[in-house]
Design a protein around this motif. Structure first.
Motif, PDB file in Angstrom:
ATOM      1  N   VAL A  10       0.798  -1.230   0.089  1.00 64.75           N
ATOM      2  CA  VAL A  10      -0.038   0.133   0.015  1.00 64.75           C
ATOM      3  C   VAL A  10       0.849   1.257  -0.042  1.00 64.75           C
ATOM      4  O   VAL A  10       0.619   1.963  -0.750  1.00 64.75           O
ATOM      5  N   THR A  13       2.108   2.497  -3.187  1.00 60.46           N
ATOM      6  CA  THR A  13       1.152   3.281  -4.117  1.00 60.46           C
ATOM      7  C   THR A  13       1.503   4.748  -4.302  1.00 60.46           C
ATOM      8  O   THR A  13       1.225   5.390  -5.108  1.00 60.46           O
ATOM      9  N   CYS A  14       2.193   5.148  -2.975  1.00 57.34           N
ATOM     10  CA  CYS A  14       2.277   6.738  -3.183  1.00 57.34           C
ATOM     11  C   CYS A  14       3.422   7.161  -4.119  1.00 57.34           C
ATOM     12  O   CYS A  14       3.312   8.174  -4.866  1.00 57.34           O
ATOM     13  N   LYS A  21       2.080  11.602 -11.791  1.00 55.05           N
ATOM     14  CA  LYS A  21       1.658  13.012 -11.770  1.00 55.05           C
ATOM     15  C   LYS A  21       2.957  13.732 -12.186  1.00 55.05           C
ATOM     16  O   LYS A  21       2.831  14.583 -13.059  1.00 55.05           O
ATOM     17  N   ARG A  57      -8.322  13.969 -12.204  1.00 58.22           N
ATOM     18  CA  ARG A  57      -8.266  13.536 -10.718  1.00 58.22           C
ATOM     19  C   ARG A  57      -7.703  14.733  -9.997  1.00 58.22           C
ATOM     20  O   ARG A  57      -8.398  15.153  -9.101  1.00 58.22           O
ATOM     21  N   GLY A  82      -3.846  10.058   4.179  1.00 55.11           N
ATOM     22  CA  GLY A  82      -2.929   9.412   3.127  1.00 55.11           C
ATOM     23  C   GLY A  82      -2.501  10.286   2.069  1.00 55.11           C
ATOM     24  O   GLY A  82      -2.560  10.056   0.864  1.00 55.11           O
ATOM     25  N   ALA A  83      -1.888  11.331   2.718  1.00 51.20           N
ATOM     26  CA  ALA A  83      -1.454  12.612   1.600  1.00 51.20           C
ATOM     27  C   ALA A  83      -0.091  12.038   0.725  1.00 51.20           C
ATOM     28  O   ALA A  83       0.119  12.601  -0.335  1.00 51.20           O
ATOM     29  N   ASP A 106       0.200  10.330   6.983  1.00 51.77           N
ATOM     30  CA  ASP A 106       0.433   9.014   6.193  1.00 51.77           C
ATOM     31  C   ASP A 106       1.289   7.944   7.342  1.00 51.77           C
ATOM     32  O   ASP A 106       1.339   8.519   8.566  1.00 51.77           O
ATOM     33  N   PHE A 107       1.355   6.856   6.626  1.00 52.74           N
ATOM     34  CA  PHE A 107       2.333   6.043   7.576  1.00 52.74           C
ATOM     35  C   PHE A 107       3.657   6.631   7.701  1.00 52.74           C
ATOM     36  O   PHE A 107       4.135   7.200   6.954  1.00 52.74           O
ATOM     37  N   ASP A 155      -1.428   5.596  11.634  1.00 59.49           N
ATOM     38  CA  ASP A 155      -2.119   4.753  10.824  1.00 59.49           C
ATOM     39  C   ASP A 155      -3.595   5.242  10.816  1.00 59.49           C
ATOM     40  O   ASP A 155      -4.255   5.313  11.938  1.00 59.49           O
ATOM     41  N   LEU A 156      -4.122   5.424   9.833  1.00 65.10           N
ATOM     42  CA  LEU A 156      -5.707   5.984   9.799  1.00 65.10           C
ATOM     43  C   LEU A 156      -6.605   4.807  10.221  1.00 65.10           C
ATOM     44  O   LEU A 156      -7.960   5.174  10.218  1.00 65.10           O
ATOM     45  N   GLU A 182      -7.417  10.996  -1.229  1.00 67.71           N
ATOM     46  CA  GLU A 182      -7.163  10.760  -2.732  1.00 67.71           C
ATOM     47  C   GLU A 182      -6.683   9.335  -2.788  1.00 67.71           C
ATOM     48  O   GLU A 182      -5.570   9.265  -2.630  1.00 67.71           O
ATOM     49  N   CYS A 183      -7.506   8.293  -3.484  1.00 72.19           N
ATOM     50  CA  CYS A 183      -6.832   6.950  -3.487  1.00 72.19           C
ATOM     51  C   CYS A 183      -6.511   6.417  -2.236  1.00 72.19           C
ATOM     52  O   CYS A 183      -5.172   5.900  -2.292  1.00 72.19           O
TER      53      CYS A 183
END
Ligand code: SAM
Length: 318
Positions: A10, A13-14, A21, A57, A82-83, A106-107, A155-156, A182-183
């Motif tokens: 996960v 993914t950032c 981008k 997006r 989760g920036a 974020d983590f 952790d969210l 965002e995602c």
């Protein structure tokens, strides 16, 4: 796979999101002079439909966020959930549109990486210093706290810890607050994302939530997307909530939010400022129009408000 490995996937993914981008920025889809300081340039070109998808997006989230800043006269807070390596803080600073405080969560490993880039690159650190005044700025490997910008490692899925950390860095529950995901929610179980959404609705009485993620995952194209994602990331725990626009909207309404809306990105794309859409459509030749349409139909933006101060938040739309 064990949970740690799955969280690791996960976290990767950032990097993916920011590399895509950065590529789209390098082709000219939108300006972002900061993203180059966070990630490398992509090794290979990204397909034009991917670039247009990222364009839609980024514009969609920016439009809703900017509308909230305008309604509140920037007398508000932003919390980016989760920036990752997002650069919105710097965009707002350049436009002179900073909220009272901009928080990112974020983590811890992602936060450490982001802080490292900020510390070592003056174009990133200068705007933070320039917007800071008063006591000394706190910066260590797992958090950064200045007057206007704060990054927290958390952790969210652990809400008491999240709330404690944000309050430690002076989150004000009385201020109008916009939360952006965002995602991000798709990587949490439906129960975990519902709890986060409910926490946000209860914590603030004037607020907005903006969520961008997959939708229509039940059809054939959707299932192929899920399989592709699962091949790379072990845990798409929240995919059940991504079945329809109604399930996206319903999750907001049933967890304490008012005036919830959800639109697929096909609809959003046709509602974006069309001058700019015409400009980006000239950047690259798009062979596979249908592929772009399919892609846009499988992502959505959902948003909802709670308007304790009657700021007209319910009117925010495209
Ligand atoms: N929002 C950024 C963007 O759109 O550019 C990053 C998106 S990336 C696909 C997802 C981000 O959510 C990653 O940075 C990941 O570490 C973060 N994330 C996912 N689950 C999380 C959790 N439980 N706690 C904290 N961060 C999380």
């Amino acid at each position: 796979r064990c949970p740690d490995e799955s969280d690791e996937a996960v976290r990767a993914t950032c990097e993916d999101a920011s590399v895509c981008k950065r590529f789209a920025v390098s082709v000219g889809y939108w300006p972002d002079p900061y993203i180059q300081h966070f990630v490398r340039q992509a090794k290979e070109r990204k397909a034009p439909e991917i670039n247009r998808g990222y364009y839609a997006r980024v514009q969609a989230v920016n439009l809703l966020l900017d509308a909230f800043l305008e309604r509140t006269g920037c007398n508000c807070q932003v919390i980016s959930l989760g920036a990752g390596l997002d650069t919105t803080f710097w965009r707002l600073k350049d436009k002179n549109r900073l909220p009272r405080k901009y928080f990112e969560v974020d983590f811890p490993t992602i936060v450490a990486r982001k802080i490292h880039s900020i510390k070592s690159k003056p174009p990133l650190s200068k705007p933070i210093m320039d917007s800071h005044s008063g006591q000394s700025l706190l910066i260590n490997s797992h958090s950064l706290d200045s007057c206007r910008y704060c990054i927290v490692g958390a952790d969210l899925r652990n809400l008491p810890d999240l709330e404690e950390k944000l309050k430690k860095f002076n989150l004000e529950t009385q201020l109008p607050t916009v939360l952006v995901a965002e995602c991000v929610l798709v990587y949490m179980s439906p129960e975990q994302s519902a709890s986060l959404i409910k926490w946000a609705a209860c914590a603030f009485h004037t607020a907005m939530i903006i969520n961008y993620e997959q939708v229509n995952m039940g059809d054939r194209f959707g299932q192929i997307m899920v399989e592709n994602l699962q091949r790379r990331h072990c845990n798409l725990a929240g995919v059940e909530t991504c079945q329809s626009l109604e399930s996206q909207r319903g999750r907001l309404v049933s967890n304490g939010w008012e005036n919830a809306s959800a639109l697929d990105m096909m609809k959003v794309y046709s509602s974006l400022p069309q001058d700019d859409v015409r400009r980006i459509e000239k950047l690259e030749f798009l062979d596979e129009k249908e592929l772009l349409e399919q892609l846009l139909l499988h992502y959505c933006v959902s948003w909802a408000t709670k308007d304790g101060q009657n700021l007209g938040l319910a009117e925010i739309s495209f």
